[in-house]
Design an enzyme around this catalytic site. Sequence first.
Site, PDB file in Angstrom:
ATOM      1  N   ILE A   1     112.345  55.541 -14.971  1.00 57.70           N
ATOM      2  CA  ILE A   1     111.734  56.845 -13.993  1.00 57.70           C
ATOM      3  C   ILE A   1     111.234  57.724 -15.749  1.00 57.70           C
ATOM      4  O   ILE A   1     110.594  58.867 -15.634  1.00 57.70           O
ATOM      5  CB  ILE A   1     112.033  57.634 -13.603  1.00 57.70           C
ATOM      6  CG1 ILE A   1     113.734  58.305 -14.359  1.00 57.70           C
ATOM      7  CG2 ILE A   1     112.489  57.018 -12.267  1.00 57.70           C
ATOM      8  CD1 ILE A   1     115.373  59.300 -13.186  1.00 57.70           C
ATOM      9  N   GLY A   2     112.125  57.606 -16.293  1.00 60.40           N
ATOM     10  CA  GLY A   2     110.935  58.950 -18.431  1.00 60.40           C
ATOM     11  C   GLY A   2     111.689  58.138 -19.320  1.00 60.40           C
ATOM     12  O   GLY A   2     112.636  57.520 -19.354  1.00 60.40           O
TER      13      GLY A   2
ATOM     14  N   GLY B   1     112.868  59.942 -23.006  1.00 63.33           N
ATOM     15  CA  GLY B   1     112.536  61.234 -23.427  1.00 63.33           C
ATOM     16  C   GLY B   1     113.082  61.300 -25.088  1.00 63.33           C
ATOM     17  O   GLY B   1     113.200  60.280 -25.727  1.00 63.33           O
ATOM     18  N   GLY B   2     113.268  62.150 -25.883  1.00 65.58           N
ATOM     19  CA  GLY B   2     113.681  61.764 -27.684  1.00 65.58           C
ATOM     20  C   GLY B   2     115.308  60.721 -28.169  1.00 65.58           C
ATOM     21  O   GLY B   2     115.746  60.425 -28.650  1.00 65.58           O
ATOM     22  N   PHE B   3     115.840  61.172 -26.416  1.00 69.07           N
ATOM     23  CA  PHE B   3     117.194  61.129 -26.517  1.00 69.07           C
ATOM     24  C   PHE B   3     117.192  59.126 -26.259  1.00 69.07           C
ATOM     25  O   PHE B   3     118.283  58.768 -26.603  1.00 69.07           O
ATOM     26  CB  PHE B   3     118.002  61.215 -25.179  1.00 69.07           C
ATOM     27  CG  PHE B   3     119.412  61.082 -24.879  1.00 69.07           C
ATOM     28  CD1 PHE B   3     120.000  62.163 -25.397  1.00 69.07           C
ATOM     29  CD2 PHE B   3     119.867  59.606 -23.847  1.00 69.07           C
ATOM     30  CE1 PHE B   3     121.389  61.600 -25.042  1.00 69.07           C
ATOM     31  CE2 PHE B   3     121.597  59.619 -24.316  1.00 69.07           C
ATOM     32  CZ  PHE B   3     121.985  60.925 -24.772  1.00 69.07           C
TER      33      PHE B   3
ATOM     34  N   SER C   1     115.811  56.345 -22.782  1.00 65.55           N
ATOM     35  CA  SER C   1     115.342  55.364 -21.274  1.00 65.55           C
ATOM     36  C   SER C   1     116.010  56.715 -20.301  1.00 65.55           C
ATOM     37  O   SER C   1     117.402  56.492 -20.372  1.00 65.55           O
ATOM     38  CB  SER C   1     114.792  54.450 -21.589  1.00 65.55           C
ATOM     39  OG  SER C   1     114.291  53.979 -22.593  1.00 65.55           O
ATOM     40  N   VAL C   2     115.651  57.093 -19.513  1.00 63.88           N
ATOM     41  CA  VAL C   2     115.922  57.203 -18.244  1.00 63.88           C
ATOM     42  C   VAL C   2     115.658  56.778 -17.124  1.00 63.88           C
ATOM     43  O   VAL C   2     114.325  56.141 -16.980  1.00 63.88           O
ATOM     44  CB  VAL C   2     115.685  59.064 -18.055  1.00 63.88           C
ATOM     45  CG1 VAL C   2     116.711  59.527 -16.770  1.00 63.88           C
ATOM     46  CG2 VAL C   2     115.414  60.204 -19.330  1.00 63.88           C
TER      47      VAL C   2
ATOM     48  N   ASP D   1     116.172  74.928 -26.050  1.00 68.21           N
ATOM     49  CA  ASP D   1     115.077  74.138 -26.193  1.00 68.21           C
ATOM     50  C   ASP D   1     114.357  74.320 -24.602  1.00 68.21           C
ATOM     51  O   ASP D   1     113.453  74.227 -23.461  1.00 68.21           O
ATOM     52  CB  ASP D   1     114.895  72.869 -25.989  1.00 68.21           C
ATOM     53  CG  ASP D   1     114.079  72.257 -26.701  1.00 68.21           C
ATOM     54  OD1 ASP D   1     112.966  72.645 -26.964  1.00 68.21           O
ATOM     55  OD2 ASP D   1     113.981  70.310 -26.098  1.00 68.21           O
TER      56      ASP D   1
HETATM   57  N1  LIG Z   1     117.565  64.450 -13.445  1.00 69.42           N
HETATM   58  C1  LIG Z   1     116.837  63.901 -13.581  1.00 69.42           C
HETATM   59  N2  LIG Z   1     116.519  63.620 -11.919  1.00 69.42           N
HETATM   60  C2  LIG Z   1     115.189  63.050 -12.656  1.00 69.42           C
HETATM   61  N3  LIG Z   1     114.124  62.429 -13.598  1.00 69.42           N
HETATM   62  C3  LIG Z   1     115.096  63.162 -14.456  1.00 69.42           C
HETATM   63  C4  LIG Z   1     115.836  63.787 -14.981  1.00 69.42           C
HETATM   64  N4  LIG Z   1     116.536  63.899 -15.674  1.00 69.42           N
HETATM   65  C5  LIG Z   1     115.220  63.136 -17.088  1.00 69.42           C
HETATM   66  N5  LIG Z   1     114.080  62.406 -15.633  1.00 69.42           N
HETATM   67  C6  LIG Z   1     112.390  61.963 -16.034  1.00 69.42           C
HETATM   68  O1  LIG Z   1     113.379  61.397 -17.221  1.00 69.42           O
HETATM   69  C7  LIG Z   1     111.893  62.040 -18.518  1.00 69.42           C
HETATM   70  C8  LIG Z   1     113.078  62.327 -19.881  1.00 69.42           C
HETATM   71  O2  LIG Z   1     113.602  63.114 -19.939  1.00 69.42           O
HETATM   72  P1  LIG Z   1     114.707  63.319 -20.953  1.00 69.42           P
HETATM   73  O3  LIG Z   1     115.100  65.234 -21.290  1.00 69.42           O
HETATM   74  O4  LIG Z   1     115.353  62.601 -21.793  1.00 69.42           O
HETATM   75  O5  LIG Z   1     113.221  63.826 -22.404  1.00 69.42           O
HETATM   76  P2  LIG Z   1     112.308  65.308 -22.710  1.00 69.42           P
HETATM   77  O6  LIG Z   1     112.674  66.461 -21.850  1.00 69.42           O
HETATM   78  O7  LIG Z   1     111.366  64.699 -21.815  1.00 69.42           O
HETATM   79  O8  LIG Z   1     111.771  64.837 -23.560  1.00 69.42           O
HETATM   80  P3  LIG Z   1     112.517  65.225 -25.319  1.00 69.42           P
HETATM   81  O9  LIG Z   1     114.000  64.605 -24.658  1.00 69.42           O
HETATM   82  O10 LIG Z   1     111.749  65.270 -25.841  1.00 69.42           O
HETATM   83  O11 LIG Z   1     112.877  67.011 -24.876  1.00 69.42           O
HETATM   84  C9  LIG Z   1     111.751  63.888 -17.652  1.00 69.42           C
HETATM   85  O12 LIG Z   1     110.194  64.151 -18.049  1.00 69.42           O
HETATM   86  C10 LIG Z   1     111.933  63.029 -15.883  1.00 69.42           C
HETATM   87  O13 LIG Z   1     110.587  62.876 -15.480  1.00 69.42           O
END
Ligand SMILES: Nc1ncnc2c1ncn2[C@@H]1O[C@H](COP(=O)(O)OP(=O)(O)OP(=O)(O)O)[C@@H](O)[C@H]1O
Length: 388
Positions: free
Chosen positions: A53-54, A56-58, A60-61, A173
């Site tokens: 579903i996503g 991020g810098g960390f 995959s979600v 952040d």
């Molecule tokens: N608890 C959650 N419930 C539903 N979707 C989520 C959840 N956490 C993260 N996501 C999805 O995953 C995506 C990536 O999240 P993540 O926090 O890893 O990165 P980010 O905040 O978008 O970027 P960065 O890590 O660069 O700040 C989010 O934009 C969201 O769509």
Amino acid sequence: MTCFSLFFRRKRASLPPHSVDINEDVSGIQNTNMYSYKELRMATENFSLANKIGQGGFGSVYKGRLKDGTLAAIKVLSANSRQGVREFLTEINVIADIKHENLVELYGCCVEDNHRILVYGYLENNSLAQTLLGRGHSSIQFNWHTRRDICIGIAKGLAFLHEEVQPHVVHRDIKASNILLDKDLTPIISDFGLAKLFPANETHISTRVAGTEGYLAPEYAIRGQLTRKADIYSFGVLLLEIVSGRCNTNKRLLFEEQYLLEMAWERHERGKLVELVDASLNGDYDVEEAHRYLKIALLCTQDLPKLRPSMSTVVEMLIGEIDVDKEKISKPGLLSELLGLKGDKGDMKNKSSAVSGDSSKLDHSSSSSGNITSYATMTFNSIYDRSN
Ligand SMILES: Nc1ncnc2c1ncn2[C@@H]1O[C@H](COP(=O)(O)OP(=O)(O)OP(=O)(O)O)[C@@H](O)[C@H]1O
């Protein structure tokens, strides 16, 4: 490379990749549920793309269903994560024990072999960055009431972190992509990987700058001085974004419209702040309230940290318990001092070239508005752009 560029190596500048070993001490993790890798693999159908579903810098979600039937968001630290293991540990350390309706709930984590995974409550409606500010289509109607409730919810979550949790937490952040929305569009602050804990007797710390361009408070960006007021500045920028329905920086727009904060100060000086309210609301909003919200955003983004209200005061202002009209807003000015650029426009122009070597943008800024913040933002951005 100028000394300023040290601050801005990446958009989300923090630790260099692999600066912390994957095996950094995880034995101290006690305050959260430990999930087995097997359970999380099953929950996500082997981390299938369909459940992703996503990103991020960390890493995959994934969306997954845990053994007890609960839906979860499962964040897998990627091998080359720039967020790193330290942020994984920070996240657990900071939020494992905290519960608040506007803060993401950490269900637990997985530490097995080289796997580092965080498990959160699943939030149905993506982030503000993807929905309200995203370019794609969103089925969500962000009417004025919804926006107002979102602003109040974020403010309450931050007030809780700043003033009720011990030790206090500075998130570091706050930005649209870190505000997730649940099924009722309740805003949930997420991503605590950069957060810092403040023992009660500490008012500020000096730290390496981390955060996101466009949301960084000047004293923090320039001097690395971190207090709760840095979050309040970021909140002010976010508040502007929510009311105006646009990102703080959009370089595809006309130059005069690229920086939302600049526009806000400029409109404020002309007594036309309310022009910033999102045109897509078609005038369907409470003008007085919207004006108040924009003024609160300016109070939060004043240059001098001590002039910015505390988060609990912001909550009271947002819900109308404090009369914002009586509050004086201090025009930008400190940035020039911090940059050692006191003087008239001509002075600024000369020094700008010396600092950044990019005079075209800076000339434009100083001649069009004469606004020091505008000038400094340009300097920041040109330095930032060139160091990336
Ligand atoms: N608890 C959650 N419930 C539903 N979707 C989520 C959840 N956490 C993260 N996501 C999805 O995953 C995506 C990536 O999240 P993540 O926090 O890893 O990165 P980010 O905040 O978008 O970027 P960065 O890590 O660069 O700040 C989010 O934009 C969201 O769509």
